[in-house]
Design a protein around this motif. Structure first.
Motif, PDB file in Angstrom:
ATOM      1  N   ALA A  91      10.438  -4.340   4.432  1.00 29.22           N
ATOM      2  CA  ALA A  91       9.994  -4.918   3.058  1.00 29.22           C
ATOM      3  C   ALA A  91       8.557  -5.826   3.590  1.00 29.22           C
ATOM      4  O   ALA A  91       7.501  -5.556   2.897  1.00 29.22           O
ATOM      5  CB  ALA A  91      10.774  -5.772   2.104  1.00 29.22           C
ATOM      6  N   GLN A  92       8.803  -6.513   4.660  1.00 26.63           N
ATOM      7  CA  GLN A  92       7.640  -7.507   5.044  1.00 26.63           C
ATOM      8  C   GLN A  92       6.139  -6.137   5.359  1.00 26.63           C
ATOM      9  O   GLN A  92       5.083  -6.392   4.945  1.00 26.63           O
ATOM     10  CB  GLN A  92       7.646  -8.318   6.116  1.00 26.63           C
ATOM     11  N   LEU A  93       6.795  -5.292   6.230  1.00 25.92           N
ATOM     12  CA  LEU A  93       5.739  -4.307   6.390  1.00 25.92           C
ATOM     13  C   LEU A  93       4.999  -3.535   5.221  1.00 25.92           C
ATOM     14  O   LEU A  93       3.723  -3.279   5.095  1.00 25.92           O
ATOM     15  CB  LEU A  93       6.158  -3.178   7.185  1.00 25.92           C
ATOM     16  N   GLN A  94       5.985  -3.343   4.310  1.00 27.02           N
ATOM     17  CA  GLN A  94       5.352  -2.451   2.981  1.00 27.02           C
ATOM     18  C   GLN A  94       4.582  -3.441   2.294  1.00 27.02           C
ATOM     19  O   GLN A  94       3.509  -3.069   1.862  1.00 27.02           O
ATOM     20  CB  GLN A  94       6.689  -2.475   2.182  1.00 27.02           C
ATOM     21  N   LEU A  95       4.673  -4.589   2.159  1.00 30.32           N
ATOM     22  CA  LEU A  95       4.026  -5.652   1.379  1.00 30.32           C
ATOM     23  C   LEU A  95       2.535  -5.915   2.177  1.00 30.32           C
ATOM     24  O   LEU A  95       1.564  -5.850   1.566  1.00 30.32           O
ATOM     25  CB  LEU A  95       4.400  -7.035   1.290  1.00 30.32           C
ATOM     26  N   TYR A  96       2.845  -5.932   3.508  1.00 27.61           N
ATOM     27  CA  TYR A  96       1.571  -5.834   4.395  1.00 27.61           C
ATOM     28  C   TYR A  96       0.479  -4.772   4.206  1.00 27.61           C
ATOM     29  O   TYR A  96      -0.672  -4.913   3.849  1.00 27.61           O
ATOM     30  CB  TYR A  96       1.993  -6.060   6.008  1.00 27.61           C
ATOM     31  N   ASN A  97       1.122  -3.646   4.193  1.00 24.70           N
ATOM     32  CA  ASN A  97       0.275  -2.499   4.009  1.00 24.70           C
ATOM     33  C   ASN A  97      -0.183  -2.369   2.880  1.00 24.70           C
ATOM     34  O   ASN A  97      -1.267  -1.831   2.621  1.00 24.70           O
ATOM     35  CB  ASN A  97       1.224  -1.118   4.339  1.00 24.70           C
ATOM     36  N   GLN A  98       0.648  -2.995   1.629  1.00 22.78           N
ATOM     37  CA  GLN A  98      -0.051  -2.689   0.278  1.00 22.78           C
ATOM     38  C   GLN A  98      -1.219  -3.629   0.032  1.00 22.78           C
ATOM     39  O   GLN A  98      -2.223  -3.422  -0.681  1.00 22.78           O
ATOM     40  CB  GLN A  98       1.104  -2.941  -0.973  1.00 22.78           C
ATOM     41  N   TYR A  99      -1.151  -4.896   0.743  1.00 22.69           N
ATOM     42  CA  TYR A  99      -2.257  -5.910   0.473  1.00 22.69           C
ATOM     43  C   TYR A  99      -3.174  -6.205   1.357  1.00 22.69           C
ATOM     44  O   TYR A  99      -4.111  -6.855   1.287  1.00 22.69           O
ATOM     45  CB  TYR A  99      -1.525  -7.086  -0.045  1.00 22.69           C
ATOM     46  N   CYS A 100      -3.073  -5.645   2.671  1.00 22.05           N
ATOM     47  CA  CYS A 100      -3.736  -5.820   3.811  1.00 22.05           C
ATOM     48  C   CYS A 100      -5.231  -5.732   3.422  1.00 22.05           C
ATOM     49  O   CYS A 100      -6.134  -6.669   3.817  1.00 22.05           O
ATOM     50  CB  CYS A 100      -3.335  -5.038   5.104  1.00 22.05           C
TER      51      CYS A 100
END
Length: 180
Positions: free
Chosen positions: A17-26
């Motif tokens: 989930a952290q990776l998903q948020l990171y990819n979405q907002y990076c």
């Protein structure tokens, strides 16, 4: 998957989930940091530190704003902290005692491009530049800017007004060939 579900999974320390948020907002947050620090390596460092802080403090995210807005505030604070650490602090003028007259006229002469405005903003004195950038580019209001920068709302309004005056002068000099 809904964003709130992903945030809840992050609160449970779910790495996917952290990776998903990171990819979405990076990438979006990278551009926010770049507007402040103007160096891709520094912006990347700020983004990494911002995400680390966001995931460490994610239990404080209440959902009253979007996760992106919450993260953007962290990125802006980290960017400003980075810039402050690079420069010596000057003795600030106490702007709390000044009266501010509101001026909502942000019009510029016809033919001035957005790139010219952004370039002129970069030439503003630092204490005005951040306020103008946060107001014009990031869409923050006086209360939010004052909170992020640790100013009173009066000081924020004063700096915005003065920054706008400097900005208009820089654009006028550019237009009439008396500047660089």
């Amino acid at each position: 998957m809904f964003q709130i579900d992903v945030v809840e999974q992050c609160k449970a320390n779910d790495r996917k989930a952290q990776l998903q948020l990171y990819n979405q907002y990076c990438s979006g947050m990278f551009y926010v940091a770049m507007r402040f620090v103007k160096n891709s390596s520094d912006a990347e460092d700020i983004i990494q530190e911002s995400f680390i802080k966001a995931f460490q403090k994610i239990h404080q995210f209440k959902g009253d704003v979007s996760f992106g807005a919450w993260l953007k505030r962290i990125v802006i604070n980290k960017s400003i902290d980075f810039l402050k650490a690079k420069k010596e602090r000057l003795v600030p003028l106490d702007e709390n005692y000044m009266q501010v007259v509101e001026d909502d006229d942000w019009t510029v002469e016809d033919g001035i491009t957005l790139d010219e405005v952004k370039l002129a903003m970069e030439q503003l004195p630092e204490k005005y530049k951040y306020v103008v950038m946060m107001f014009l580019l990031e869409g923050y209001d006086h209360r939010e800017i004052a909170n992020v920068l640790g100013l009173s709302e009066t000081a924020c309004r004063t700096r915005l007004l003065r920054g706008k005056g400097f900005l208009k002068e820089l654009l006028k000099k550019k237009r009439y060939g008396t500047g660089s």
